[in-house]
Design an enzyme around this catalytic site. Structure first.
Site, mmCIF file in Angstrom:
data_model
loop_
_atom_site.group_PDB
_atom_site.id
_atom_site.type_symbol
_atom_site.label_atom_id
_atom_site.label_comp_id
_atom_site.label_asym_id
_atom_site.label_seq_id
_atom_site.Cartn_x
_atom_site.Cartn_y
_atom_site.Cartn_z
ATOM 1 N N LYS A 195 -2.836 -0.152 6.265
ATOM 2 C CA LYS A 195 -4.516 -0.668 6.629
ATOM 3 C C LYS A 195 -4.595 -0.506 7.879
ATOM 4 C CE LYS A 195 -8.678 -3.390 6.273
ATOM 5 N NZ LYS A 195 -9.958 -3.643 5.518
ATOM 6 N N LYS A 248 -4.720 3.307 4.095
ATOM 7 C CA LYS A 248 -6.768 3.471 4.485
ATOM 8 C C LYS A 248 -6.880 3.275 5.985
ATOM 9 C CE LYS A 248 -11.193 0.327 4.327
ATOM 10 N NZ LYS A 248 -11.314 -0.407 3.719
#
Length: 323
Positions: A195, A248
């Site tokens: 992320k 992500k």
């Protein structure tokens, strides 16, 4: 002379024959719809920065989940947005917290829908950071018990999959130990393993009310230029007990996703985040893009790069198209 590539092009132009030579296909069964649950009743509140997306009270969320399941989407990713926030993020593991009640409602009204629980403190803390804070410094190790407690609370409420998004070091191991020690050894963990500290999260922070009150999240989220570090983070999370891994955002990190596909033989998820959604919606609304084709290309690009699951705010809409 007619070369093979020319004959394949003819097949691709022939409509019904196109599927015979198409290398990548998008299926409803691979899509996950993110949802936001808020306090109150009868609420279906538009999110200004994400046209077509809403915050739902638990009663309306249950109705939405039934529609999502009927469209053929197999799973939702749930974010709770509480009214009360404090320094410890007390609502994250409250038995009657907004996310806990929402998960229970999903299991009651859409029992065949998989409920994925986002685990983080940012929606629940008054400072907006993903961990506990002291003197404006995020405390990694002190945060781990809070995350493990939140994960256990959500599993008890009915969550089928636990998805930690905080990016604290060691949180997968702490959550795995907490679940295993309380009868949830079979509950899988989908780790937000790679992320990145991204500008593409902006609209989400409006939707969840989770913007940091000071500083930013670059001290614990990943530096965008670092691909090899992302793979190390993913490997570490697998060693700690993660069952699935996530990249992500998706669009700017397809190379990371493709490298992860080559490196790891586990299910991979990619999150087409709020900024990607908002960009495509805005461009289509202005007539600058053919919105339907642009969304399809972006989704198929994520699949082609190696994603087994695509978390997207377009999931419900596209499941209807794919049907």
């Amino acid at each position: 002379m007619s070369f093979p590539v020319t004959r394949l092009r003819r097949l691709r132009r022939s409509g019904a024959m196109r599927g015979l030579v198409r290398e990548t296909a998008l299926r409803r069964e691979e899509l996950v719809q993110p949802l936001f649950a808020v306090e109150g009743a009868g609420i279906r509140e538009p999110i200004a920065a994400m046209p077509g997306q809403f915050r739902f009270s638990v009663d309306r969320l249950a109705e939405e989940c039934k529609e999502i399941a009927d469209c053929g989407v197999p799973a939702v990713l749930l974010f709770g947005v509480p009214n009360h926030k404090d320094a410890r993020g007390s609502g994250a593991d409250a038995a009657d917290g907004i996310a806990q009640r929402a998960h229970a409602a999903i299991k009651k009204h859409a029992p065949n829908l998989l409920a994925i629980a986002d685990v983080c403190l940012c929606e629940y803390t008054d400072h907006g950071h993903c961990g506990l804070v002291e003197n404006e410094r995020v405390l990694n190790d002190e945060t781990l018990p809070r995350l493990a407690s939140a994960a256990l609370s959500l599993a008890r409420a009915g969550a089928d999959i636990i998805a930690p998004s905080d990016m604290m070091d060691g949180r997968v191991g702490a959550i795995r130990a907490g679940l295993d020690g309380h009868g949830f050894a079979e509950t899988p963990i989908l780790s937000y393993a790679a992320k990145f500290a991204s500008a593409w999260f902006g609209p989400f922070r409006e939707a969840a009310g989770s913007a940091p009150a000071f500083g930013d999240r670059r001290s614990y989220q990943m530096d965008p230029p670092n691909r090899r570090e992302a793979l190390r983070e993913m490997r570490l999370d697998l060693e700690e007990g993660a069952d699935m891994l996530m990249v992500k955002p998706a669009l700017a990190y397809l190379d990371v996703l493709a490298e992860a596909r080559r490196s790891f033989d586990v299910p991979l998820a990619a999150y087409q985040v709020s900024g990607e959604y908002a960009m495509l919606r805005a461009a289509a609304a202005q007539g600058w893009l053919d919105g339907e084709r642009a969304v399809w290309e972006s989704l198929i690009g994520i699949k082609r790069a190696g994603a087994d699951l695509i978390i997207s705010y377009f999931a419900k809409e596209w499941a209807q198209k794919l049907r």
